[in-house]
Design a protein around this motif. Sequence first.
Motif, PDB file in Angstrom:
ATOM      1  N   VAL A  15      80.788  50.992  15.058  1.00 35.45           N
ATOM      2  CA  VAL A  15      81.070  51.797  14.876  1.00 35.45           C
ATOM      3  C   VAL A  15      82.528  52.665  14.835  1.00 35.45           C
ATOM      4  CG1 VAL A  15      80.229  50.638  17.072  1.00 35.45           C
ATOM      5  CG2 VAL A  15      82.694  50.963  17.213  1.00 35.45           C
ATOM      6  N   ALA A  16      83.294  52.457  13.940  1.00 30.20           N
ATOM      7  CA  ALA A  16      84.015  53.401  14.162  1.00 30.20           C
ATOM      8  C   ALA A  16      83.594  55.016  14.042  1.00 30.20           C
ATOM      9  CB  ALA A  16      85.390  52.952  12.898  1.00 30.20           C
ATOM     10  N   GLN A  57      75.144  58.354  18.687  1.00 27.15           N
ATOM     11  CA  GLN A  57      75.224  56.875  18.765  1.00 27.15           C
ATOM     12  C   GLN A  57      75.840  56.038  19.386  1.00 27.15           C
ATOM     13  OE1 GLN A  57      75.886  57.258  14.097  1.00 27.15           O
ATOM     14  NE2 GLN A  57      73.679  56.167  13.670  1.00 27.15           N
ATOM     15  N   LEU A  58      77.427  57.087  19.575  1.00 23.98           N
ATOM     16  CA  LEU A  58      78.662  56.438  20.327  1.00 23.98           C
ATOM     17  C   LEU A  58      77.357  56.211  22.159  1.00 23.98           C
ATOM     18  CD1 LEU A  58      81.549  57.698  18.343  1.00 23.98           C
ATOM     19  CD2 LEU A  58      80.673  55.876  18.757  1.00 23.98           C
ATOM     20  N   VAL A 111      75.643  53.039  22.483  1.00 23.88           N
ATOM     21  CA  VAL A 111      76.313  51.768  22.622  1.00 23.88           C
ATOM     22  C   VAL A 111      76.991  51.723  24.118  1.00 23.88           C
ATOM     23  CG1 VAL A 111      78.648  50.495  21.599  1.00 23.88           C
ATOM     24  CG2 VAL A 111      76.987  52.228  20.026  1.00 23.88           C
ATOM     25  N   ARG A 112      77.452  52.976  24.314  1.00 24.06           N
ATOM     26  CA  ARG A 112      78.110  53.764  25.810  1.00 24.06           C
ATOM     27  C   ARG A 112      76.981  52.412  26.546  1.00 24.06           C
ATOM     28  NH1 ARG A 112      80.700  58.275  24.062  1.00 24.06           N
ATOM     29  NH2 ARG A 112      78.901  58.633  25.658  1.00 24.06           N
ATOM     30  N   ASN A 113      75.907  53.469  26.465  1.00 20.08           N
ATOM     31  CA  ASN A 113      74.637  53.151  27.329  1.00 20.08           C
ATOM     32  C   ASN A 113      74.422  51.099  27.863  1.00 20.08           C
ATOM     33  OD1 ASN A 113      75.232  55.979  28.475  1.00 20.08           O
ATOM     34  ND2 ASN A 113      73.707  56.450  27.320  1.00 20.08           N
ATOM     35  N   LYS A 114      74.083  50.915  26.952  1.00 14.05           N
ATOM     36  CA  LYS A 114      73.991  49.267  26.706  1.00 14.05           C
ATOM     37  C   LYS A 114      74.867  48.507  27.206  1.00 14.05           C
ATOM     38  CE  LYS A 114      71.532  46.682  22.844  1.00 14.05           C
ATOM     39  NZ  LYS A 114      70.259  46.598  22.211  1.00 14.05           N
ATOM     40  N   CYS A 130      83.896  53.915  22.679  1.00 12.42           N
ATOM     41  CA  CYS A 130      83.428  55.067  22.717  1.00 12.42           C
ATOM     42  C   CYS A 130      83.058  56.230  23.375  1.00 12.42           C
ATOM     43  CB  CYS A 130      81.159  54.460  22.464  1.00 12.42           C
ATOM     44  SG  CYS A 130      81.640  52.233  21.115  1.00 12.42           S
ATOM     45  N   LEU A 131      84.330  56.345  23.787  1.00 13.64           N
ATOM     46  CA  LEU A 131      84.318  57.871  23.980  1.00 13.64           C
ATOM     47  C   LEU A 131      84.793  59.061  23.294  1.00 13.64           C
ATOM     48  CD1 LEU A 131      85.908  56.966  27.917  1.00 13.64           C
ATOM     49  CD2 LEU A 131      82.899  58.294  26.752  1.00 13.64           C
ATOM     50  N   ASP A 132      85.520  58.615  21.740  1.00 16.95           N
ATOM     51  CA  ASP A 132      86.118  58.993  20.681  1.00 16.95           C
ATOM     52  C   ASP A 132      85.912  57.865  19.167  1.00 16.95           C
ATOM     53  OD1 ASP A 132      87.744  60.837  19.718  1.00 16.95           O
ATOM     54  OD2 ASP A 132      89.524  61.109  20.614  1.00 16.95           O
TER      55      ASP A 132
END
Length: 243
Positions: free
Chosen positions: A69-70, A76-77, A80-83, A53-55
């Motif tokens: 997530v696309a 929002q990304l 998701v990354r943090n969680k 979810c970095l790109d």
Amino acid sequence: MIEIENITKVYQMGETEVRALNGISLKIEDGEWVAITGPSGSGKSTLMAILGCLDSPTSGAYRLDGLDVAQMRDDQLAAVRNKKIGFVFQQFNLLARTTALENVALPLLYSSENHQRDRAKSALEAVGLADRMNHRPNELSGGQQQRVAIARALVTEPSILLADEPTGNLDSRAGDEIAGLLHQITKEWGRTILMVTHDPRIAAYADRIVFLKDGSIVDETHLTGDGGSKEATARVRERMEQL
């Protein structure tokens, strides 16, 4: 856990269009360890950036734990990354003037979690560094520094660990120790691991190896996930040499 369908990534370099990924589809199960390998320029880093979810992809679908997530916005990304995702890199990226304990606690600094120090201690204990908590990076070996980095990635209790060449800066002995730790993380703790590596010995620890070339998946090899046997290493090395 992870499902991508017909993912493409196109970069515009002036008047030139560069296709980094060409319609990749892949499913990764909960608790699976998948190694991604291939020659330079094959799309490994691009695929990992999208999975982490970095790109965002140019086209295609990406579902993570049922979330689409696309097409998410950057904020929002980030959520998701943090969680859900922890990151481990070839460079350990530790703060030089802070202790191992303080480095591991950093992801919790701005959270509302209670007992942050206790959680950081538990993470270091889990990676075998209970006796190195108050040591700074320059007082630790390369393998120990990578263990600190892994503890930092795990302290937020993500379900997925993304590891980009996690043994690339280590000698073979330390590399095998880190591979053994990752094996423990997926087999005993149930974490899903996605790992980019050029090392067939390290790749052989995984449950499955995905081979990329020119932005496409050209082969997949299923292994026993028993800890990197000589037979599995030889099998992986032979396939790598054919790419």
